[in-house]
Design an enzyme around this catalytic site. Structure first.
Site, PDB file in Angstrom:
ATOM      1  CE  LYS A 116      -4.108  -1.862   2.157  1.00  0.00           C
ATOM      2  NZ  LYS A 116      -5.210  -1.684   3.074  1.00  0.00           N
ATOM      3  CE  LYS A 160      -9.997  15.087   4.351  1.00  0.00           C
ATOM      4  NZ  LYS A 160     -10.138  15.978   3.184  1.00  0.00           N
ATOM      5  CG  HIS A 206     -14.567   0.534  -1.514  1.00  0.00           C
ATOM      6  ND1 HIS A 206     -13.400   0.223  -0.851  1.00  0.00           N
ATOM      7  CD2 HIS A 206     -14.519  -0.119  -2.689  1.00  0.00           C
ATOM      8  CE1 HIS A 206     -12.678  -0.582  -1.613  1.00  0.00           C
ATOM      9  NE2 HIS A 206     -13.335  -0.816  -2.732  1.00  0.00           N
ATOM     10  CG  ASN A 246      -7.305  -5.207  -4.189  1.00  0.00           C
ATOM     11  OD1 ASN A 246      -6.532  -5.329  -3.244  1.00  0.00           O
ATOM     12  ND2 ASN A 246      -8.453  -4.583  -4.094  1.00  0.00           N
ATOM     13  NE  ARG A 289      -6.795  -9.749  -3.894  1.00  0.00           N
ATOM     14  CZ  ARG A 289      -7.916  -9.133  -3.528  1.00  0.00           C
ATOM     15  NH1 ARG A 289      -9.023  -9.316  -4.209  1.00  0.00           N
ATOM     16  NH2 ARG A 289      -7.937  -8.303  -2.501  1.00  0.00           N
ATOM     17  CB  VAL A 305     -14.761 -11.238  -3.727  1.00  0.00           C
ATOM     18  CG1 VAL A 305     -16.103 -11.872  -3.395  1.00  0.00           C
ATOM     19  CG2 VAL A 305     -13.661 -11.822  -2.854  1.00  0.00           C
TER      20      VAL A 305
END
Lengths: 171, 506
Positions: B129, B213, B220, B305, B307, B310
C-alpha cells in the site's frame, strides 16, 4: 405429554395430539393453553405444505438429530428438541463453571496457562481468533486448570469446551 | 459470455492445463471458464474440501496437507509440486491465499509455469500500500493526505499528529480491513498506533503503518482494469462496494449510483492511467475512497488489488466480458485485441455475498452441516457457490459461502429480482445472512443508493433480528412438532375418540 423446543434462546412447551383430520398443536398463549389444527404433507422436490389454522405455507425443512431447520417465507429458523432428561440436568447444573467454552467459532491463537496451574478470576487463559479479531478468554473463577482441549492453530465450533477447571471442592 | 468463449482459440497457447490454487466458490468459477475454453482444469484441495463443487468440475485434483487447512493453501512448495504432477503450464491463484504473494509468483515463473496474474515486481509495487501510494502520487494522481512511517520512522508520530482528525491507521502490508483503526481523539493516536502495529505484525508479519485523512461517510468505489503484456490497458467501468461490515464488503454493484457520466469517466480514466503508468499486466482493481466535502465530490487513490476480485462478476454481467478468460488470454501472451471504446456496458448488476454468519449477533461466524442448499433460479440470476449438500460449513475457512449475482435492465429491476432470489435462497443447517441481505436491500437508503462504508454501523436495526410474529411462531412450532418422531408417535397412539373430544391435554 409435554415437549420442549428451543427457538432463538426461548423455550416453548408444546404438545401434539391427533385430530379427525391432521393434528392439533397444544401450546401456551399468555396464561392460556390453546389448541390449533395443524397438518404437514409432502410437496414437490423435498418441500412441504404446512397448514396451520387454515393458513397454507410452502416450506422446506431438514432434520439433523434434535435440530429441525425450517425455511419459511424467506427466513431459515432452527429449533432444537429438548429431551426431558436433558432439561432436568441443565436445571440442576452446577458443573457449568468448570468448562470454559468458546463464545463463537474460531481458532486458538495461544494458551497462557498449563495443566495444573492455579488461576485467579479474570486471569487470561487463552487467546482465540474469530472474524479476524482476537479475543482473550479469562478464567471465570479461581481454580486449577485440569485440561486444555486445543493446541494453537486448531479450529473449533461455537460452544466447544476450550479449558476445563478442576471441580471446586465441596465446602 | 459463452458466445465470447467460442471466439477464443487456445490452440497456440503455451499451456493446455491450468492448476487452480484456491478453493470454494472461486475455484469452481475459475475451473468453469478453463473448461469452457477447452483447456484442462486441475485443482489442489485440502481434505476438508473434499466435498466441494471445484472437485466435481476439475479434471484432476491433488490433495495438499497442512497444519491447518488454510496453511495447506498457503504452501507454495506443495502447490508447485501439484502443478508438475498434473503437467500444468499455468497456475491461477484466485483471490486471497497466494494470489498477491510476489515470492510465490516468482517461484511459479521460475519453474517455467505461467502465473495468471501480474509480474512479481508489479505485486511488490502495487501490493504494498505504501509503495503503491507513493508511486501513484508521483505519477500525478490524487491520494489522501497522509503520514507514512517508512518515510522516516523517527518522525512518524509527529507527522501523524500534524494531520487533521479523524484519522485512519492502516498496516502497510494490510488488506481486508485487518488491523485498521479510526482515531477521533488526538490523545488516542499513540495507543491506537501501537495496537495497529501489533495486529499488523501478527497478521502480516509486518508492523509498518501509515496514517491518512479519514473521510467521513465515504463511499468505496473501485475500477476494474485489464492490461496485457504488450502495454495495452483498458478499464471495465466501476463497482460500488460501500456496503461493508468490519471493513469487508457485503454488497457490490455496478454502475455506482453515486457517479454521473462526467465523474464516472474521470474516476475510470484515473484508474486506467494508474495501471498504464505501472505497465500493469493482468486483471486488476484500482480502489478509490469517494466522498463529498463542501458539496464537491472528491476521490483519492486507496490501493490496487493485483488479482481477480471477489466482486468481479458484476462487471462481467454488464460488460459481457469473462474476466477469467481475459486473464488466461493475457497470461498466454495474447494482446487484449480491443480498445477502450470497444468496451460497453448495459444494465445493472448487484452482487450479494452469502456469509455463514449471524448478523444479529454482531456478524459472528456460524458453522453447521449443509443439509439442504436451495439455489434460486430465474432470469438475471447467477450463483457462484462453493458448497454442496452433504458438506459442512466449518470454522477452518473464511465464512463466505457463495455469491448471488443479479442482473437487471436497471437498478430497480435488479433490486426486485434480488429480493425474490434471496427469498428463495436457503441453507438449511447453518445460519446465513440472507434474511439480513433482504432487509438491507429493502432499506430506504439502499433503495435510494445513498450508502457509505459506515452505513450498517449507523443503521443497526438492519442487522437486528426482527420480532417473531405469533403466526410465524405457531407455524414453526407446528412444523417442529409434526416432524418430531417421539411427538408424532405419541400423538398417533392416542385414539381418535380422545382427540375428537377436544380439550385433551397430557
Amino acid at each position: 405429554m409435554q415437549h420442549g423446543f428451543k427457538l432463538l434462546d426461548a423455550e416453548h412447551d408444546i404438545g401434539l395430539s391427533r385430530a379427525r383430520e391432521g393434528y392439533r398443536l397444544h401450546l401456551n398463549q399468555g396464561d392460556e393453553r390453546i389448541e390449533i389444527p395443524v397438518s404437514l404433507i409432502q410437496g414437490e422436490e423435498g418441500d412441504w405444505v404446512l397448514n396451520v389454522n387454515g393458513e397454507v405455507d410452502h416450506i422446506s425443512l431438514a432434520l439433523d438429530g434434535d435440530d429441525v431447520f425450517i425455511h419459511l417465507d424467506g427466513e431459515v429458523y432452527q429449533l432444537t428438541f429438548e429431551h426431558a432428561l436433558q432439561r432436568l440436568a441443565e436445571m440442576s447444573a452446577g458443573a457449568a463453571a468448570d468448562n470454559v467454552k468458546a463464545t463463537m467459532p474460531g481458532s486458538l491463537v495461544s494458551v497462557a496457562v498449563a495443566e495444573g496451574d492455579h488461576v485467579k478470576t479474570g486471569q487470561t487463559l487463552l487467546v482465540m481468533e474469530s472474524m479476524k479479531m482476537e479475543t482473550t478468554i479469562v478464567s471465570p473463577r479461581d481454580g486449577v486448570v485440569q485440561s486444555i482441549q486445543f493446541t494453537p492453530g486448531q479450529t473449533f465450533d461455537k460452544d466447544a469446551v476450550l479449558i476445563t477447571l478442576e471441580p471446586e471442592a465441596e465446602e | 459470455m459463452s458466445s465470447h468463449m467460442t471466439t477464443i482459440d487456445t490452440s497456440s497457447w503455451p499451456f493446455d492445463t491450468v492448476l487452480v490454487a484456491n478453493r470454494g466458490e472461486i475455484a469452481a468459477r475459475i475451473l468453469r471458464t478453463i473448461k469452457a475454453l477447452g483447456l484442462k482444469g486441475a485443482v489442489v484441495y485440502h481434505s476438508a474440501d473434499r466435498k466441494t463443487p471445484a472437485l466435481a468440475i476439475a479434471d484432476q485434483a491433488v490433495e495438499i496437507t497442512g497444519e491447518t487447512p488454510v496453511a495447506a493453501y498457503l504452501d507454495a512448495a506443495q502447490i508447485l509440486a501439484a502443478a508438475r504432477q498434473v503437467g500444468a503450464g499455468a497456475i491461477h491463484p484466485g483471490y486471497g491465499f497466494l494470489s498477491e504473494n510476489a515470492d510465490f509468483c516468482r517461484a511459479v515463473t521460475d519453474a517455467g509455469i505461467a502465473f495468471v496474474g501480474p509480474t512479481p515486481e508489479q505485486i511488490e509495487l502495487m501490493g504494498d500500500k505504501v509503495r503503491a501510494r507513493a508511486f501513484v502520487e508521483k505519477a500525478g494522481f490524487p491520494v489522501a493526505p497522509s503520514a507514512i512511517e517508512d518515510d522516516d520512522p523517527a518522525t512518524f508520530l509527529e507527522r501523524a499528529r500534524a494531520l487533521p482528525l479523524p484519522l485512519l491507521i492502516k498496516p502497510a502490508a494490510g488488506g481486508g480491513g485487518k488491523g485498521m483503526r479510526v482515531v477521533r481523539e488526538a490523545d488516542q493516536l499513540e495507543s491506537e498506533i501501537e495496537r495497529a502495529r501489533s495486529e499488523g505484525q501478527r497478521y502480516f508479519g509486518d508492523g509498518r503503518l501509515y496514517v491518512e485523512k479519514f473521510i467521513e461517510n465515504p463511499r468505496h468505489i473501485e475500477v476494474q482494469v485489464l492490461g496485457d503484456a504488450h502495454g495495452n490497458v483498458v478499464h471495465l467501468f466501476e463497482r460500488e462496494c460501500s456496503v461493508q461490515r468490519r471493513f469487508q464488503k457485503i454488497v457490490e454493484e455496478t454502475p455506482s449510483p453515486a457517479l454521473d457520466e462526467k465523474l464516472r469517466n474521470e474516476i475510470c480514466e484515473t484508474a486506467a492511467g494508474i495501471a498504464r503508468s505501472a505497465g500493469y499486466r493482468n486483471a486488476g482493481t484500482v480502489e478509490f475512497i469517494f466522498g463529498e466535502s463542501g458539496g464537491e465530490a472528491e476521490f483519492y487513490f486507496l490501493e490496487t488489488n493485483t488479482r481477480l476480485q471477489v466482486e468481479h462478476p458484476v462487471t462481467e454481467e454488464i460488460t459481457g466480458k469473462d474476466l477469467v478468460a481475459e486473464q488466461l488470454r493475457i497470461a498466454a501472451g495474447e494482446k487484449l485485441g480491443y480498445e477502450q471504446q470497444d468496451i460497453t456496458a448495459s444494465g445493472h448488476a448487484i452482487e450479494f455475498r452469502i456469509y455463514a454468519e449471524d448478523a444479529a449477533a454482531g456478524f459472528t461466524p456460524t458453522t453447521g452441516p449443509v443439509l439442504r442448499w436451495k439455489v434460486p433460479t430465474g432470469e438475471g440470476i447467477r450463483m457462484d457457490d462453493g458448497i454442496v449438500e452433504g458438506g459442512a460449513v466449518t470454522a477452518a475457512f473464511d465464512p463466505m459461502l457463495a455469491k448471488l449475482v443479479i442482473r437487471g435492465a436497471d437498478r430497480e429491476e435488479a433490486r426486485a429480482r434480488a429480493d425474490a432470489a434471496l427469498r428463495d435462497l436457503a441453507l438449511l443447517g447453518c445460519k446465513t445472512n440472507t434474511a439480513f441481505l433482504r432487509r438491507l436491500l429493502n432499506h430506504p437508503a439502499f433503495i435510494a443508493g445513498d450508502v457509505h462504508t459506515g452505513f450498517l454501523d449507523a443503521n443497526p436495526d438492519i442487522a437486528a433480528e426482527p420480532e417473531l410474529s405469533e403466526a410465524t411462531l405457531h407455524k414453526l412450532l407446528a412444523t417442529a412438532a409434526l416432524t418430531n418422531r417421539p411427538m408424532r408417535d405419541n400423538a398417533d397412539l392416542t385414539p381418535d375418540l380422545h382427540a375428537a373430544i377436544g380439550h385433551w391435554n397430557n
